[in-house]
Each structure stands twice: as C-alpha cells, then as structure tokens.
Design a protein around this motif. Structure first.
Motif, PDB file in Angstrom:
ATOM      1  N   PRO A   1       3.094   2.115  -7.328  1.00  0.00           N
ATOM      2  CA  PRO A   1       3.448   1.336  -5.877  1.00  0.00           C
ATOM      3  C   PRO A   1       2.645   1.362  -5.096  1.00  0.00           C
ATOM      4  CG  PRO A   1       4.015   4.256  -6.262  1.00  0.00           C
ATOM      5  CD  PRO A   1       3.718   3.379  -7.561  1.00  0.00           C
ATOM      6  N   LEU A   2       2.689   0.761  -4.299  1.00  0.00           N
ATOM      7  CA  LEU A   2       1.429  -0.277  -3.215  1.00  0.00           C
ATOM      8  C   LEU A   2       2.865  -0.596  -1.798  1.00  0.00           C
ATOM      9  CD1 LEU A   2      -0.375  -2.390  -4.970  1.00  0.00           C
ATOM     10  CD2 LEU A   2      -0.840  -0.348  -4.307  1.00  0.00           C
ATOM     11  N   THR A   3       1.941  -0.524  -1.084  1.00  0.00           N
ATOM     12  CA  THR A   3       3.007  -1.186   0.579  1.00  0.00           C
ATOM     13  C   THR A   3       1.731  -1.839   1.257  1.00  0.00           C
ATOM     14  OG1 THR A   3       4.148   0.283   2.788  1.00  0.00           O
ATOM     15  CG2 THR A   3       2.185   1.063   1.250  1.00  0.00           C
ATOM     16  N   ALA A   4       2.482  -2.390   2.323  1.00  0.00           N
ATOM     17  CA  ALA A   4       1.321  -2.949   2.934  1.00  0.00           C
ATOM     18  C   ALA A   4       1.228  -2.384   4.427  1.00  0.00           C
ATOM     19  CB  ALA A   4       2.048  -4.667   2.983  1.00  0.00           C
ATOM     20  N   PRO A   5       0.518  -1.263   4.398  1.00  0.00           N
ATOM     21  CA  PRO A   5       0.110  -0.709   6.375  1.00  0.00           C
ATOM     22  C   PRO A   5       0.440  -2.033   7.002  1.00  0.00           C
ATOM     23  CG  PRO A   5      -1.223  -0.281   4.407  1.00  0.00           C
ATOM     24  CD  PRO A   5      -0.823  -1.899   3.566  1.00  0.00           C
ATOM     25  N   ASN A   6       1.452  -0.873   7.986  1.00  0.00           N
ATOM     26  CA  ASN A   6       1.285  -2.028   9.005  1.00  0.00           C
ATOM     27  C   ASN A   6       0.336  -1.386  10.201  1.00  0.00           C
ATOM     28  OD1 ASN A   6       2.226  -2.701  12.365  1.00  0.00           O
ATOM     29  ND2 ASN A   6       4.228  -2.573  11.287  1.00  0.00           N
TER      30      ASN A   6
ATOM     31  N   GLU B   1      -6.215   7.953  -4.174  1.00  0.00           N
ATOM     32  CA  GLU B   1      -5.516   9.309  -3.437  1.00  0.00           C
ATOM     33  C   GLU B   1      -4.663   8.791  -4.797  1.00  0.00           C
ATOM     34  OE1 GLU B   1      -3.718  12.229  -1.748  1.00  0.00           O
ATOM     35  OE2 GLU B   1      -5.151  11.456  -1.597  1.00  0.00           O
ATOM     36  N   ASN B   2      -4.031   9.255  -5.406  1.00  0.00           N
ATOM     37  CA  ASN B   2      -3.266   9.736  -6.372  1.00  0.00           C
ATOM     38  C   ASN B   2      -2.890   8.858  -8.154  1.00  0.00           C
ATOM     39  OD1 ASN B   2      -1.468  11.698  -5.788  1.00  0.00           O
ATOM     40  ND2 ASN B   2      -0.662  10.360  -4.364  1.00  0.00           N
ATOM     41  N   GLY B   3      -4.804   8.532  -8.352  1.00  0.00           N
ATOM     42  CA  GLY B   3      -5.505   7.786  -9.163  1.00  0.00           C
ATOM     43  C   GLY B   3      -5.610   6.166  -8.912  1.00  0.00           C
ATOM     44  N   LEU B   4      -4.392   6.165  -8.356  1.00  0.00           N
ATOM     45  CA  LEU B   4      -5.475   4.856  -6.907  1.00  0.00           C
ATOM     46  C   LEU B   4      -6.903   4.879  -6.374  1.00  0.00           C
ATOM     47  CD1 LEU B   4      -1.845   4.043  -6.013  1.00  0.00           C
ATOM     48  CD2 LEU B   4      -3.174   2.599  -7.121  1.00  0.00           C
ATOM     49  N   SER B   5      -7.726   3.966  -6.105  1.00  0.00           N
ATOM     50  CA  SER B   5      -9.015   3.343  -5.491  1.00  0.00           C
ATOM     51  C   SER B   5      -8.250   2.599  -4.361  1.00  0.00           C
ATOM     52  CB  SER B   5      -9.863   2.687  -6.630  1.00  0.00           C
ATOM     53  OG  SER B   5     -10.328   4.148  -7.452  1.00  0.00           O
ATOM     54  N   TYR B   6      -9.173   2.875  -3.833  1.00  0.00           N
ATOM     55  CA  TYR B   6      -8.834   1.978  -2.308  1.00  0.00           C
ATOM     56  C   TYR B   6      -9.738   1.892  -1.394  1.00  0.00           C
ATOM     57  CZ  TYR B   6      -3.855   4.204  -2.335  1.00  0.00           C
ATOM     58  OH  TYR B   6      -2.949   4.619  -2.915  1.00  0.00           O
TER      59      TYR B   6
ATOM     60  N   ILE C   1      -8.956   2.923  11.809  1.00  0.00           N
ATOM     61  CA  ILE C   1      -8.205   1.888  10.182  1.00  0.00           C
ATOM     62  C   ILE C   1      -7.735   1.933   9.708  1.00  0.00           C
ATOM     63  CG2 ILE C   1      -7.826  -1.160   9.562  1.00  0.00           C
ATOM     64  CD1 ILE C   1      -9.595  -1.411  12.521  1.00  0.00           C
ATOM     65  N   ALA C   2      -9.192   3.140   9.190  1.00  0.00           N
ATOM     66  CA  ALA C   2      -8.803   3.252   7.460  1.00  0.00           C
ATOM     67  C   ALA C   2      -8.045   4.444   7.367  1.00  0.00           C
ATOM     68  CB  ALA C   2     -10.540   3.427   7.218  1.00  0.00           C
ATOM     69  N   GLU C   3      -8.576   5.181   8.298  1.00  0.00           N
ATOM     70  CA  GLU C   3      -7.043   6.819   9.215  1.00  0.00           C
ATOM     71  C   GLU C   3      -5.768   6.455   8.665  1.00  0.00           C
ATOM     72  OE1 GLU C   3      -9.554   8.355  11.955  1.00  0.00           O
ATOM     73  OE2 GLU C   3     -10.589  10.213  10.914  1.00  0.00           O
TER      74      GLU C   3
ATOM     75  N   GLN D   1      -0.269   5.697   5.961  1.00  0.00           N
ATOM     76  CA  GLN D   1       0.592   5.186   5.371  1.00  0.00           C
ATOM     77  C   GLN D   1       0.709   4.809   3.979  1.00  0.00           C
ATOM     78  OE1 GLN D   1       1.201   1.334   7.694  1.00  0.00           O
ATOM     79  NE2 GLN D   1      -0.303   1.806   8.809  1.00  0.00           N
ATOM     80  N   PHE D   2      -0.141   5.171   2.996  1.00  0.00           N
ATOM     81  CA  PHE D   2      -0.483   5.336   1.608  1.00  0.00           C
ATOM     82  C   PHE D   2      -0.218   6.992   1.484  1.00  0.00           C
ATOM     83  CE2 PHE D   2      -3.228   0.971   1.629  1.00  0.00           C
ATOM     84  CZ  PHE D   2      -2.195   0.583   0.860  1.00  0.00           C
TER      85      PHE D   2
END
Length: 266
Positions: free
Chosen positions: A159-164, A228-233, A247-249, A254-255
């Motif tokens: 599951p992904l989201t587009a951060p605001n 984080e939780n098996g996802l690389s960002y 910005i990264a923080e 949000q993720f």
C-alpha cells in the motif's frame, strides 16, 4: 529504420548504445543539436556507459573457474546430473557476460543490470530522466490521484500513498510506474512555484525491516533513502541537504505506520 520518423526513446537509447544506422544517426544528431538540454542528458548517459564498461572490464579478463568449465562439468558422475545442469547454465552465463562486457558494442542497459545498482541509483537516474520532461513528465496526472495510488500500490505489491507536500511548497503533478532490477517501482512527482521538481521513488524488496535516512548527492541531485516495512523509499531533488531533510522527514511521517519507531538521521 529510416530517417523520416519522429525521434523517440528507442532512437535515443540506440544512439547511446551506438546501434543506429548511418541515416538515422544523422537525423538524431540534428535533433539533439536543436535540443541542448536533451543532448546534455544523452551525453551523460554515454559517459556513464563508458565509465561502467571500464569499471567492469576486469570481469571479461578473469579466467573461467575450472569447476565451471563445460568439459569438466560434462565429465562429472551422472548421479549429480541435476547439479551439473545448474553449473553448466552458470558457466554459459559467465561466458555470455564476459563476451558482452568485452565487446565494443555491448549494451548499456545490460551493463547496468550486471552492476546491480542500488535503489538510490535507480531512483536518481529516473529523477534525472523525467524531471526534465515538459510534455510527458508523468504517466497518470494528479487529477487522477486515487487511481494513480491504487494502480501503483497494486503493481508494487504494497500500500502506497502520495504524500501531501503543500506545506513544503510542492504540489503533486502525478506519477508513473518504473522498472527496477526486475521489480516494479513507483515514482510520484511534485513541483514548486519556481518550477523545481521533486520525486518520491518506492519499491518493495528492502532487505532490512527498517533503516535510518541515508543521504547522497550525485551531480547536483540530492537524495535521502530509507527502508520501512519491506519498502525502499528515495526522495530526490535539486536541493541541498538542509533543504531536502525536512521534506524527507515529512514524507516519512506520512508513510510511517502507526506506532513506528523514530527515524534516525545521518
């Protein structure tokens, strides 16, 4: 291939690889001469290809280990035939790799795969390619955000989201699906009032449950990456470390799943 059709991605990649016919080559050269930013990007890719070939040239010079020589494998007892078949396949693959890397016309994309590039490298490369696009910077526009997030989540497998990022001065303009070493990756693109673009890259397959922020800078592009939780960002932008960190923080928060640990800084 004639020299009359429009110039596409296949033409540019063939130009980088040195695979164009003489007629098409001249057409692409004229096209690039009229597009200095794109010409600079193509030149960087050519330089990266040559640097990579030089870096991996030693592989073509290494002798094939005796245990992987086809003659030795074929002479092994038949009771180990299943192991032999796997070893023969490895030997043939090694021969192909050596030949491909040693050949003057070896493919840049093939070399990139053999380099086993990091997620951050892939993310920064994708950032460079698409932030310069003015007509087609994204595959799905922000007006279809719900569809974009659902589609990319399904393809990435998480599951992904587009951060605001409105508070940071960036608005979502859309996103796209990308390949990443045999896996699917998602890219969300943002733009601020000054026209500067930022991308968020996400793909599954992180080898660790969680990592702290890792910062790197490549030719003016800064990036923070984490798992984080098996996802690389990876978040990338043409900004300095101090500008990109908050910005990264914000993106991380949000993720982050409820109850997640505090993110470490580097």
């Amino acid at each position: 291939m004639t020299g009359d059709g429009p110039i596409g991605e296949d033409d540019l990649q063939a130009f980088v690889d040195g695979r164009l016919s003489s007629t098409r080559l001249e057409t692409v050269k004229v096209f690039l001469a009229s597009n200095p930013p794109l010409a600079s990007q193509v030149q960087r890719e050519i330089e990266q290809r040559e640097a990579l070939r030089a870096r991996l040239a030693f592989k073509a010079q290494e002798p094939i280990p005796a245990r992987l020589r086809v003659s030795n494998l074929m002479a092994a007892p038949r009771r180990t035939s299943r192991i032999n078949r796997a070893s023969i396949a490895a030997a043939v693959a090694l021969l192909v790799v050596g030949g491909a890397l040693g050949a003057a016309g070896s493919s840049w994309w093939f070399s990139r795969t053999m380099q086993d590039t990091s997620v951050a490298d892939n993310a920064i490369a994708a950032h460079r390619i698409y932030v310069s696009e003015r007509v087609h910077p994204v595959e799905v526009p922000a007006e279809q955000e719900a569809h974009l997030v659902q589609w990319l989540s399904r393809r990435v497998g998480k599951p992904l989201t587009a951060p605001n990022l409105n508070a940071q001065g960036y608005r979502l303009i859309g996103g796209r699906l990308l390949p990443s070493n045999g896996e699917a990756a998602a890219q969300f693109m943002y733009e601020n009032a000054g026209g500067n673009r930022l991308t968020i890259y996400a793909r599954s397959g992180g080898s660790e449950a969680q990592t702290a922020f890792r910062f790197e800078e490549q030719d003016g592009i800064s990036a923070f990456s984490w798992i984080e939780n098996g996802l690389s960002y990876v978040v990338s932008a043409k900004a300095d470390r101090a500008q990109l960190l908050p910005i990264a923080e914000s993106i991380y928060k949000q993720f982050e799943a409820p109850g997640g640990a505090t993110r470490g800084r580097l």
